[in-house]
Design a protein around this motif. Structure first.
Motif, mmCIF file in Angstrom:
data_model
loop_
_atom_site.group_PDB
_atom_site.id
_atom_site.type_symbol
_atom_site.label_atom_id
_atom_site.label_comp_id
_atom_site.label_asym_id
_atom_site.label_seq_id
_atom_site.Cartn_x
_atom_site.Cartn_y
_atom_site.Cartn_z
ATOM 1 N N SER A 194 -3.174 7.363 -3.842
ATOM 2 C CA SER A 194 -3.080 6.138 -3.055
ATOM 3 C C SER A 194 -3.207 4.908 -3.954
ATOM 4 O O SER A 194 -3.769 4.964 -5.043
ATOM 5 C CB SER A 194 -4.167 6.112 -1.986
ATOM 6 N N PHE A 195 -2.679 3.782 -3.469
ATOM 7 C CA PHE A 195 -2.784 2.534 -4.221
ATOM 8 C C PHE A 195 -2.763 1.356 -3.270
ATOM 9 O O PHE A 195 -2.356 1.474 -2.101
ATOM 10 C CB PHE A 195 -1.660 2.403 -5.254
ATOM 11 N N PHE A 202 4.499 2.239 1.344
ATOM 12 C CA PHE A 202 5.509 3.129 0.772
ATOM 13 C C PHE A 202 4.912 4.510 0.524
ATOM 14 O O PHE A 202 3.770 4.624 0.058
ATOM 15 C CB PHE A 202 6.021 2.573 -0.567
ATOM 16 N N ASN A 203 5.666 5.537 0.815
ATOM 17 C CA ASN A 203 5.373 6.896 0.351
ATOM 18 C C ASN A 203 6.375 7.191 -0.752
ATOM 19 O O ASN A 203 7.545 7.460 -0.494
ATOM 20 C CB ASN A 203 5.497 7.908 1.490
ATOM 21 N N THR A 237 -1.580 -2.417 -10.810
ATOM 22 C CA THR A 237 -2.739 -1.575 -10.540
ATOM 23 C C THR A 237 -2.402 -0.140 -10.910
ATOM 24 O O THR A 237 -1.304 0.141 -11.412
ATOM 25 C CB THR A 237 -3.166 -1.686 -9.064
ATOM 26 N N ILE A 238 -3.337 0.792 -10.649
ATOM 27 C CA ILE A 238 -3.160 2.205 -10.959
ATOM 28 C C ILE A 238 -3.536 3.013 -9.731
ATOM 29 O O ILE A 238 -4.487 2.658 -9.013
ATOM 30 C CB ILE A 238 -4.039 2.622 -12.166
ATOM 31 N N THR A 244 0.854 -1.183 0.000
ATOM 32 C CA THR A 244 0.000 0.000 0.000
ATOM 33 C C THR A 244 0.892 1.234 0.000
ATOM 34 O O THR A 244 2.085 1.150 0.237
ATOM 35 C CB THR A 244 -0.920 0.038 1.229
ATOM 36 N N GLY A 245 0.283 2.384 -0.268
ATOM 37 C CA GLY A 245 1.082 3.600 -0.221
ATOM 38 C C GLY A 245 0.434 4.752 -0.937
ATOM 39 O O GLY A 245 -0.730 4.696 -1.342
ATOM 40 N N LYS A 246 1.243 5.800 -1.101
ATOM 41 C CA LYS A 246 0.780 7.008 -1.773
ATOM 42 C C LYS A 246 1.919 7.547 -2.627
ATOM 43 O O LYS A 246 3.091 7.494 -2.240
ATOM 44 C CB LYS A 246 0.333 8.056 -0.756
ATOM 45 N N ILE A 247 1.555 8.087 -3.805
ATOM 46 C CA ILE A 247 2.557 8.580 -4.746
ATOM 47 C C ILE A 247 2.378 10.080 -4.908
ATOM 48 O O ILE A 247 1.267 10.553 -5.178
ATOM 49 C CB ILE A 247 2.430 7.865 -6.103
ATOM 50 N N THR A 248 3.466 10.822 -4.755
ATOM 51 C CA THR A 248 3.413 12.277 -4.882
ATOM 52 C C THR A 248 4.543 12.769 -5.769
ATOM 53 O O THR A 248 5.516 12.043 -6.049
ATOM 54 C CB THR A 248 3.534 12.958 -3.506
#
Length: 819
Positions: free
Chosen positions: A60-61, A94-95, A53-54, A27-31
């Protein structure tokens, strides 16, 4: 609808979600590393794997796999690719901060080259006709389909609700979605093994169900549709029709107008060198997907594709959807769909209780160009259930189950059987039947429809009505019913009796006989409220005094020859009585009407209905059409012989109706209905064509909404009803309105009619009734999907404005729920 009702409503449906095992969960978030802003539609997947996935709109994912993977690949157009090490069999978060790509420019003009994904897309389109499975003339295959239903967004408040406590044991089965990151409770599971036969010449589209299982419950009606509950999405079509709306395919010829593409990976998959192309929408709220596809490098056939509905698309009920399709090469030139996995999140609104649905299907034993067996050709339905093959043992399912049935799946059978033993279950099930079918079930009888219990009109004053029919507990072959009513103003009792007998459900063979002595509104559309519906009393725009007392006997037999093709033979005998508002005054001695006391007529009608490949969902007695991709034709031929059962008139009628829904993606769709008819004979106006008016503020798509009842009559007529539903095509582009998910609709209704002189001199017309000397036409423009439930139209009338009690403009509203 309260929480318990929602809970039990979901128990009555059917679809499915992923199995759980020892997993690697990420899980995580992409910035953005420079701005800190979340990045949507980022591709996240395990290196050299089809698992991916996307990211969501907030970056978030959620990703999981039971396969041994050690590297996570993160990529997005305009950013450097990120690779992260993962620990197998654990849950990690993960961030991820993606670094924007920087391009060093020298003291020259840089002309960037073409996106390499575009060349791949061109080659895919060049070979569409070769790779599209629709090219196949005939084929057969075996299908294993697993469907499951899961209730989601379950919180502690729901679990602690007083009425839920008797069902508290079911919460031991709760889990968390690996796709949408929500808590869910498994409710139902179905499994189907079937054989599919398709042929273009002769046209054959058959599914023969060989085995079926549903949560420990045997239900033939459900089993006929679980194997086909979701239609196949053909990625090679330019527009993909999923739950009605048309989405632009990522490999459509016009795809570059709607999508951004990135060629991002290559790998050997099942011995084929494949390239991975990711895609995401160019603009918000357009009916597009984001996802990725793997393309075979030499044949340019799709090996695998994952589609996810964009989060901001103007849709109802369908909150999210991820669909994954895999194709295999079965000979040198043919690729065939071999597996599909669809996960859907259904929710009416944010943070409300909804449900997950998932279809998992595996297709094998594919055979091309084999002739369709003669017994299959002779089947009269598209879905055929082998009656003796429902009770299959565990050995059969072990051999034919193409995907592993997880421990979670197996426990659902036990859970649902336990739920049915709770005494409260029957009470809630009765309540849900009442809410959805408008009848109160009391063992072998059903009372209703409850919305007709109390109403009012100018003739009867306050009206009380009690109606009912037998339930399926009484019989699934015969259903008697009836009603009794009393008006406190006219002080008269009205009543009706009917009985229906089902010879066969599929194909449909049924007969109904009925008799009623009650008031009716002549010249009303089939879609209008019932005369004694309490909504008719509330929403009327004119006093309801044009009702007429009718004694009517009806008998009909319906014979369905094939899906969408049927004949119905009807016999009708009626006596219509005048009122002081709708009098019967003969104009000449030559008129067949001998007095102004009543009109008696008898007629025989042969009706033909044809809609190629029309689909239905049915119960034991009733069924609902899901429509057809082709126009529907309805032809009625009627003969009324004088003297038959005391009939006063001799006449002949013919009517042809053509209706269709035309997909015009991306501009929504058009619905139209064209009708032409003629009446031969000399008749009083109640037996001619009284055109469909509407004297309520409710929008009626089958009537002229600005026309009054008893305003126009014809013996030769032609009408057109047409509407264009733009599905938000324009409003989605207005920033301030975009978030409201409103949808535009425009339409027009046109009527042309004639009335011969001989029919003008039979009986005096009541005040306000006349023939048509010129076309009648009206137009409407409206907004639908208001709060996801309502539609409001502005309606303009352009002709016959000199008529009494008419208006050139009006507002009409209705309640509807669509995807």
């Amino acid at each position: 609808m309260n929480k318990v009702c929602i809970f039990m409503l979901l128990i009555a449906a059917s679809v499915i979600l992923p199995a759980t095992a020892q997993k690697t969960v990420i899980t995580g978030k992409i910035t953005d590393s420079e701005t800190g802003e979340p990045i949507p539609y980022v591709n996240i997947g395990f290196l050299h794997s089809l698992v991916g996935t996307i990211s969501e709109n907030d970056g978030s994912f959620f990703l999981s796999t039971t396969k041994a993977m050690d590297t996570l690949l993160v990529s997005s157009l305009g950013y450097e690719v990120a690779r992260l090490a993962v620990v197998k069999g654990t849950t990690q978060s993960f961030n991820i901060r993606l670094v924007p790509k920087s391009i060093a420019l020298e003291a020259v003009v840089v002309k960037p080259g073409e996106n390499p994904a575009f060349e791949m897309l061109r080659r895919i389109n060049d070979r569409k006709k070769i790779n599209n499975p629709d090219k196949l003339a005939n084929y057969q295959y075996k299908a294993y389909t697993k469907l499951r239903l899961d209730m989601n967004n379950i919180d502690e408040k729901f679990k602690d609700a007083r009425m839920i406590r008797d069902f508290s044991f079911v919460f031991d089965y709760m889990d968390s979605s690996e796709v949408f990151n929500k808590n869910y409770l498994p409710l139902l599971i179905t499994e189907t093994v079937s054989k599919i036969y398709r042929s273009k010449n002769p046209p054959v589209n058959r599914e023969v169900i060989e085995a079926f299982k549903i949560s420990g419950i045997e239900n033939k009606t459900v089993s006929q549709y679980t194997g086909k509950m979701y239609q196949h999405l053909n990625i090679y079509d330019d527009f993909i029709y999923f739950f009605d709306p048309g989405f632009v395919s990522p490999i459509a010829g016009v795809g570059r107008m709607y999508y951004k593409y990135l060629l991002e990976d290559s790998a050997f998959i099942d011995g084929n060198w494949c390239r991975k192309i990711s895609f995401k929408p160019k603009r918000k709220q357009e009916r597009t997907f984001h996802g990725f596809l793997w393309v075979a490098d030499t044949s340019y056939a799709i090996k695998k594709v994952q589609l996810r509905v964009s989060a901001d698309v103007n849709l109802n009920l369908l909150k999210d959807m991820v669909a994954t399709y895999e194709y295999d090469q079965i000979n040198d030139t043919t690729w065939f769909l071999t597996s599909e996995d669809i996960v859907i999140d259904f929710n009416l609104a944010e943070k409300t209780y909804g449900f997950f649905g998932r279809k998992t299907a595996v297709y094998d034993s594919i055979r091309l160009n084999d002739p369709v067996p003669e017994p299959v050709k002779k089947m009269t339905t598209d879905t055929y259930l082998l009656e003796n093959n429902l009770d299959r043992d565990d050995v059969f399912w072990g051999q034919n189950r193409k995907t592993e049935l997880s421990e979670e799946d197996s426990r659902i059978y036990t859970m649902v059987d336990s739920v049915k033993k709770v005494p409260l279950f029957k009470t809630i099930n009765t309540l849900m039947t009442m809410l959805t079918n408008y009848y109160i079930v009391m063992g072998p009888i059903e009372l209703g429809p409850y919305y007709t219990t109390l109403s009012s009109n100018e003739i009867e004053g306050t009206r009380l009505r009690l109606g009912g029919r037998t339930s399926n507990d009484f019989s699934t072959k015969i259903m008697p019913g009836g009603h009794i009513a009393y008006g406190f103003k006219d002080k008269r009792i009205k009543y009706g009796l009917n009985v229906t007998y089902m010879f066969n459900t599929n194909p449909r063979r049924t007969t109904t006989v009925s008799y009623f002595h009650d008031i009716r509104q002549l010249g009303k559309s089939d879609n209008a409220f019932l005369d004694d519906n309490w909504m008719t009393s509330v929403l009327r725009r004119n006093p309801n005094y044009k009702l007429t007392m009718v004694d009517q006997f009806n008998a009909y037999y319906e014979h369905e020859w094939a899906p969408g093709f049927s004949n119905t033979l009807k016999v009708n005998h009626q006596t219509v009585y005048p009122t002081r508002y709708v009098p019967f005054n003969p104009l000449s001695e030559t008129a067949d009407t001998l007095s102004g006391e009543s009109l008696t007529s008898s007629e025989i009608t042969l009706s033909t209905h044809f809609a190629y490949r029309e689909k239905f969902v049915w119960g034991k007695f009733e069924r609902k059409s899901l429509g057809s991709k082709y126009p529907a034709l309805d032809l009625d031929i009627t003969y009324g012989p004088k003297g038959m059962l005391g009939s006063d008139y001799d006449y002949f009628k013919a009517r042809l109706k053509i209706s269709d829904k035309l997909e015009t993606s991306p501009f929504g769709y058009i619905k139209y209905r064209f009708t032409i008819g003629k009446i031969w004979g000399t008749l009083p106006y109640p037996l001619l064509k009284l055109h469909e008016g509407n004297e309520t503020y409710a929008w009626d798509p089958l009537s002229f909404n600005m026309m009054n009842y008893y305003e126009f009559v014809s013996d030769e007529y032609m009408s057109l009803f047409a509407e264009h539903h733009f599905q938000g095509f324009f409003l989605n582009r207005i920033p301030l309105l975009r978030r409201l998910h409103l949808r535009e609709v425009v339409g027009c209704n046109i009527l042309y009619g004639k009335l011969t002189d001989k029919n003008k001199t039979v009986m005096a017309f009541p005040e306000g009734l006349s023939g048509l000397s010129e076309p009648y036409y009206e137009a409407n423009a409206g907004i639908e999907n208001i709060f996801k439930l309502f539609r409001i139209d502005a309606v303009w009338r352009f002709s016959y404005l000199e008529h009494p009690d008419v208006s050139p403009f009006g507002i009409r509203a209705t309640m509807q729920l669509t995807f």
